[in-house]
Motif scaffolding. Structure first.
Motif, PDB file in Angstrom:
ATOM      1  N   ASN A  99       0.843  -1.352  -0.039  1.00 22.25           N
ATOM      2  CA  ASN A  99       0.126   0.169  -0.153  1.00 22.25           C
ATOM      3  C   ASN A  99       0.934   1.207  -0.107  1.00 22.25           C
ATOM      4  OD1 ASN A  99      -2.074  -1.928   0.183  1.00 22.25           O
ATOM      5  ND2 ASN A  99      -2.736  -1.257   2.316  1.00 22.25           N
ATOM      6  N   ARG A 100       0.429   2.230  -0.484  1.00 20.52           N
ATOM      7  CA  ARG A 100       1.073   3.448  -0.565  1.00 20.52           C
ATOM      8  C   ARG A 100       1.142   4.371   0.708  1.00 20.52           C
ATOM      9  NH1 ARG A 100      -0.386   1.970  -5.379  1.00 20.52           N
ATOM     10  NH2 ARG A 100       0.763   2.571  -7.439  1.00 20.52           N
ATOM     11  N   ASN A 101       2.306   4.677   1.079  1.00 19.19           N
ATOM     12  CA  ASN A 101       2.197   5.586   2.388  1.00 19.19           C
ATOM     13  C   ASN A 101       2.216   7.081   2.077  1.00 19.19           C
ATOM     14  OD1 ASN A 101       4.803   6.054   1.443  1.00 19.19           O
ATOM     15  ND2 ASN A 101       6.127   5.109   2.649  1.00 19.19           N
ATOM     16  N   GLY A 102       1.685   7.257   0.743  1.00 15.42           N
ATOM     17  CA  GLY A 102       1.565   8.839   0.433  1.00 15.42           C
ATOM     18  C   GLY A 102       0.456   8.673  -0.573  1.00 15.42           C
ATOM     19  N   CYS A 103       0.625  10.008  -1.445  1.00 13.31           N
ATOM     20  CA  CYS A 103      -0.410  10.003  -2.622  1.00 13.31           C
ATOM     21  C   CYS A 103       0.430   9.501  -3.743  1.00 13.31           C
ATOM     22  CB  CYS A 103      -0.789  11.419  -2.940  1.00 13.31           C
ATOM     23  SG  CYS A 103      -1.980  12.260  -1.626  1.00 13.31           S
TER      24      CYS A 103
ATOM     25  N   LEU B  95      -4.488   9.467   5.714  1.00 13.38           N
ATOM     26  CA  LEU B  95      -4.707  10.822   6.221  1.00 13.38           C
ATOM     27  C   LEU B  95      -3.329  11.488   6.622  1.00 13.38           C
ATOM     28  CD1 LEU B  95      -7.832   9.841   8.773  1.00 13.38           C
ATOM     29  CD2 LEU B  95      -7.809  10.880   6.405  1.00 13.38           C
ATOM     30  N   ARG B  96      -3.472  12.899   6.699  1.00 14.97           N
ATOM     31  CA  ARG B  96      -2.059  13.503   7.165  1.00 14.97           C
ATOM     32  C   ARG B  96      -2.254  14.326   8.330  1.00 14.97           C
ATOM     33  NH1 ARG B  96      -2.327  17.205   2.067  1.00 14.97           N
ATOM     34  NH2 ARG B  96      -4.509  17.063   2.617  1.00 14.97           N
ATOM     35  N   ALA B  97      -3.481  14.605   8.768  1.00 17.70           N
ATOM     36  CA  ALA B  97      -3.516  15.562  10.098  1.00 17.70           C
ATOM     37  C   ALA B  97      -5.125  15.297  10.559  1.00 17.70           C
ATOM     38  CB  ALA B  97      -3.473  16.833   9.699  1.00 17.70           C
ATOM     39  N   VAL B  98      -5.020  14.931  11.741  1.00 14.72           N
ATOM     40  CA  VAL B  98      -6.304  14.549  12.541  1.00 14.72           C
ATOM     41  C   VAL B  98      -6.657  15.006  13.805  1.00 14.72           C
ATOM     42  CG1 VAL B  98      -6.249  12.010  11.330  1.00 14.72           C
ATOM     43  CG2 VAL B  98      -5.590  12.327  13.630  1.00 14.72           C
ATOM     44  N   ALA B  99      -7.702  15.069  14.300  1.00 14.94           N
ATOM     45  CA  ALA B  99      -8.172  15.138  15.772  1.00 14.94           C
ATOM     46  C   ALA B  99      -8.496  13.956  16.173  1.00 14.94           C
ATOM     47  CB  ALA B  99      -9.131  16.118  15.839  1.00 14.94           C
TER      48      ALA B  99
ATOM     49  N   ALA C  69       1.544   6.750  14.512  1.00 19.02           N
ATOM     50  CA  ALA C  69       0.459   7.696  13.536  1.00 19.02           C
ATOM     51  C   ALA C  69       0.258   8.838  14.635  1.00 19.02           C
ATOM     52  CB  ALA C  69      -0.645   7.172  12.719  1.00 19.02           C
ATOM     53  N   GLU C  70       1.020   8.786  15.560  1.00 15.28           N
ATOM     54  CA  GLU C  70       0.616   9.916  16.746  1.00 15.28           C
ATOM     55  C   GLU C  70       0.898  11.056  16.354  1.00 15.28           C
ATOM     56  OE1 GLU C  70       4.367   7.715  17.993  1.00 15.28           O
ATOM     57  OE2 GLU C  70       2.480   7.009  17.221  1.00 15.28           O
ATOM     58  N   ALA C  71       2.146  11.150  15.559  1.00 17.44           N
ATOM     59  CA  ALA C  71       2.408  12.726  15.145  1.00 17.44           C
ATOM     60  C   ALA C  71       1.598  13.303  14.176  1.00 17.44           C
ATOM     61  CB  ALA C  71       3.901  12.309  14.354  1.00 17.44           C
ATOM     62  N   THR C  72       0.515  12.554  13.514  1.00 17.58           N
ATOM     63  CA  THR C  72      -0.603  13.040  12.642  1.00 17.58           C
ATOM     64  C   THR C  72      -1.564  13.848  13.640  1.00 17.58           C
ATOM     65  OG1 THR C  72      -2.061  11.260  12.675  1.00 17.58           O
ATOM     66  CG2 THR C  72      -0.179  11.522  10.818  1.00 17.58           C
ATOM     67  N   VAL C  73      -1.495  13.650  14.886  1.00 19.44           N
ATOM     68  CA  VAL C  73      -2.679  14.254  15.652  1.00 19.44           C
ATOM     69  C   VAL C  73      -2.500  15.428  15.794  1.00 19.44           C
ATOM     70  CG1 VAL C  73      -3.838  13.823  18.031  1.00 19.44           C
ATOM     71  CG2 VAL C  73      -3.074  11.878  16.942  1.00 19.44           C
ATOM     72  N   ARG C  74      -3.548  16.473  15.621  1.00 22.74           N
ATOM     73  CA  ARG C  74      -3.166  17.815  15.693  1.00 22.74           C
ATOM     74  C   ARG C  74      -4.072  18.298  16.888  1.00 22.74           C
ATOM     75  NH1 ARG C  74       0.420  16.875  13.380  1.00 22.74           N
ATOM     76  NH2 ARG C  74       1.160  17.286  11.378  1.00 22.74           N
TER      77      ARG C  74
ATOM     78  N   LEU D 148     -12.809  22.373  12.647  1.00 21.18           N
ATOM     79  CA  LEU D 148     -11.915  21.319  12.101  1.00 21.18           C
ATOM     80  C   LEU D 148     -11.296  21.602  10.783  1.00 21.18           C
ATOM     81  CD1 LEU D 148     -14.337  18.143  12.816  1.00 21.18           C
ATOM     82  CD2 LEU D 148     -12.276  19.216  14.356  1.00 21.18           C
ATOM     83  N   ARG D 149     -10.702  22.904  10.371  1.00 22.69           N
ATOM     84  CA  ARG D 149     -10.433  23.209   9.249  1.00 22.69           C
ATOM     85  C   ARG D 149      -8.983  22.640   8.810  1.00 22.69           C
ATOM     86  NH1 ARG D 149     -12.766  27.892  10.903  1.00 22.69           N
ATOM     87  NH2 ARG D 149     -11.049  28.829  11.957  1.00 22.69           N
ATOM     88  N   ALA D 150      -8.389  22.760  10.115  1.00 24.43           N
ATOM     89  CA  ALA D 150      -6.765  22.140   9.891  1.00 24.43           C
ATOM     90  C   ALA D 150      -6.554  20.713   9.960  1.00 24.43           C
ATOM     91  CB  ALA D 150      -5.678  22.801  11.212  1.00 24.43           C
ATOM     92  N   VAL D 151      -7.676  20.054   9.912  1.00 23.71           N
ATOM     93  CA  VAL D 151      -7.440  18.365   9.961  1.00 23.71           C
ATOM     94  C   VAL D 151      -8.169  17.837   8.795  1.00 23.71           C
ATOM     95  CG1 VAL D 151      -6.942  18.621  12.354  1.00 23.71           C
ATOM     96  CG2 VAL D 151      -9.250  18.176  11.508  1.00 23.71           C
ATOM     97  N   ASP D 152      -8.008  16.740   8.620  1.00 23.32           N
ATOM     98  CA  ASP D 152      -8.718  15.820   7.353  1.00 23.32           C
ATOM     99  C   ASP D 152      -9.712  14.944   8.129  1.00 23.32           C
ATOM    100  OD1 ASP D 152      -6.679  16.494   5.729  1.00 23.32           O
ATOM    101  OD2 ASP D 152      -5.219  14.888   6.276  1.00 23.32           O
ATOM    102  N   ALA D 153      -9.799  14.759   9.483  1.00 25.54           N
ATOM    103  CA  ALA D 153     -10.722  14.085  10.059  1.00 25.54           C
ATOM    104  C   ALA D 153     -10.486  14.018  11.613  1.00 25.54           C
ATOM    105  CB  ALA D 153     -10.507  12.415   9.681  1.00 25.54           C
ATOM    106  N   TYR D 154     -11.761  13.703  12.168  1.00 23.47           N
ATOM    107  CA  TYR D 154     -11.775  13.637  13.397  1.00 23.47           C
ATOM    108  C   TYR D 154     -12.505  12.337  14.039  1.00 23.47           C
ATOM    109  CZ  TYR D 154     -13.521  14.855  18.378  1.00 23.47           C
ATOM    110  OH  TYR D 154     -13.573  14.868  19.810  1.00 23.47           O
TER     111      TYR D 154
END
Length: 507
Positions: free
Chosen positions: A32-36, A118-122, A136-141, A164-170
């Motif tokens: 699987n790809r770890n990015g786009c 995902l790149r950034a999450v809550a 993936a803890e570094a993606t938690v904003r 939630l403007r700064a994150v991809d998902a919560y």
């Protein structure tokens, strides 16, 4: 050297180079790809060749398309659908709408679409531990104010409101945290229902749920499979059932200690797997009732992060031995279930093998122990210091304390020990002679069984279902025939070796 020879060498070099390049491309394609994706969308490409193996629980399920995953979560009697679509680098044609199933908040069940990874999450505090397991803890904003994992707090805004403007998902852990489908931010919410799983490994599989959103199925499969092996093996090497008082909350009523006993189904399951019996679940014990209960158990475990050691001991009456002297001569052990000061549900459901190992170590003196220090428990009545972590260790990867191979090594050593009693060398065979007068019979809960015969023993491993035929040296001529799959050894053995199987994982 002639030209023909040079051409042959060149052809061989080119063939090797081509094969290496093909294998490298095939290996890349199999991950699987770890990015786009860096290439244009290809309709015949499988973008998720590494797929989840989850299947123990009932609260989520997944189906795969070539470039999307449909993840269904069932929580609180309702279902939600999340469509995860492989992302492509800017300027590259992505997955066309015609190649995707319909996905709308107006659907039944309502559907939300996400580009993955995902790149950034809550994330709610209770989901942080699952993200840690797939690194993936570094993606938690953003996370709850109560979250205490230092790796998350190093990167995230802790507490507070805002959009939630700064994150991809919560990742939300309750329906009350999710707005209605007509809310503009509804598509970013993901319902986590790990708490609705009552068995240890079903809840641990939410590591694999988290991985779906990061394309890290391979890592999650490895983590969960290894935890499952360790958990299952530990369940088979425990002893008699012991009574434990597991307390949710401590307080005082009219100046005397009071305790609320947990009725948590998940904790009850893990305790049962450690052959512990939770006494009076759900009860409110006050004063002498609490004193009587404490005198009858092997250990006390206190949930939560709000009590310091002195307060916990005071509320249990330890500082008033003349009134509540139930800790005489260390008759009961008192532990607090906490990690970095956090309550158990932040980290421990993602690593049930470590929690099970802690419970075994806390309640039994005869081993075997597969972790030398507690990961989640601390000994309150001996003023053991808080388990802590340093931010400098963040990003170093997940280190699991319980290695299933260590448990297998213990079983192998017990099997070898069973082979080395009685004759210490080669014997001269005599008919009707019992060559094993000193017999060893393991407990009914042991990891193996032994049956004795005059010149041989049969050992069956409950862990692997393998059968070992152990034949006394010098009596091979009258040894039994063995079935296909059985293993035969001449004893006593002169040397032993154990090869631990290698684990590999691609991320």
């Amino acid at each position: 050297m002639c030209d023909h020879d040079n051409n042959e060498i060149k052809m061989r070099v080119l063939a090797v180079a081509f094969a290496a390049a093909w294998c490298s491309a095939a290996a890349a394609a199999a991950q699987n790809r770890n990015g786009c994706a860096a290439e244009d969308y290809g309709g015949g490409v499988e973008y998720f060749p590494q797929r989840t193996r989850a299947g123990r629980g009932a609260a989520f399920s997944v189906s795969y398309g070539r470039a999307y995953k449909n993840v269904t979560v069932r929580a609180g009697g309702a279902a939600r659908l999340y469509q995860l679509v492989q992302c492509f680098e800017r300027g590259r044609p992505g997955v066309p709408e015609a190649a995707l199933p319909r996905c709308s908040a107006a659907d039944h069940p309502p559907c939300s679409r996400f580009s993955v990874p995902l790149r950034a999450v809550a994330a709610a505090r209770s989901f942080v531990g699952f993200l840690e397991e797939i690194e993936a803890e570094a993606t938690v904003r953003r996370t709850d104010a109560a979250a205490v994992c230092p790796c998350v707090r190093a990167n995230a805004v802790v507490g507070g409101g805002g959009g939630l403007r700064a994150v991809d998902a919560y990742f939300a852990d309750s329906d009350s945290a999710i707005p209605g489908t007509d809310h503009p931010e509804y598509p970013k919410y993901i319902r986590v229902a790990a708490s609705e799983e009552t068995t240890a490994m079903a809840r641990a599989e939410w590591v694999e749920f988290a991985a779906l959103f990061y394309n890290r199925e391979s890592l999650a499969n490895y983590v969960v499979e290894r935890a499952g092996q360790s958990y299952g093996l530990q369940r088979r090497v425990t002893g008699e059932v012991l009574d434990v008082l597991w307390i949710d909350a401590l307080s005082e009523r009219a100046g005397v200690p009071a305790a609320t006993v947990t009725s948590d189904a998940y904790l009850n399951t893990v305790a049962s797997d450690a052959r512990l019996r939770l006494v009076q679940p759900g009860a409110e014990l006050v004063g002498t009732e609490l004193q009587t209960a404490l005198k009858a158990v092997t250990a006390v475990i206190i949930n939560g992060d709000t009590l310091d050691q002195s307060t916990a001991l005071s509320r249990l009456g330890v500082d008033e031995p003349e009134s509540y002297g139930f800790f005489d001569a260390g008759a009961v052990r008192v532990y607090q279930l906490t990690r970095y000061g956090a309550p158990y549900d932040e980290n421990m459901p993602a690593a049930p093998d470590l929690l099970l190992s802690d419970l075994l170590k806390a309640t039994r003196d005869d081993g075997p122990w597969f972790n030398t220090t507690y990961r989640f428990l601390r000994r309150v009545d001996e003023l053991e210091t808080e388990v802590s972590s340093d931010k400098s260790t963040c990003g170093a990867g997940v280190v699991r304390a319980v290695d299933p191979n260590a448990i297998r090594q213990y079983v192998i050593s017990r099997l070898v020990a069973a082979t080395t009693s009685n004759p210490t060398g080669t014997v001269q065979y005599k008919a009707r002679t019992d060559y094993f007068p000193n017999k060893f019979y393991p407990a009914s809960t042991s990891a193996f069984t032994i049956s004795y015969h005059l010149t041989w023993k049969m050992v069956r491993s409950r862990l692997s279902n393998e059968i070992y035929i152990l034949v006394q040296n010098g009596t091979e001529a009258v040894a039994p025939n063995i079935h296909v799959g059985d293993k035969r050894f001449t004893i006593p053995v002169r040397s032993t070796a154990y090869q631990m199987p290698a684990y590999t994982v691609s991320v």
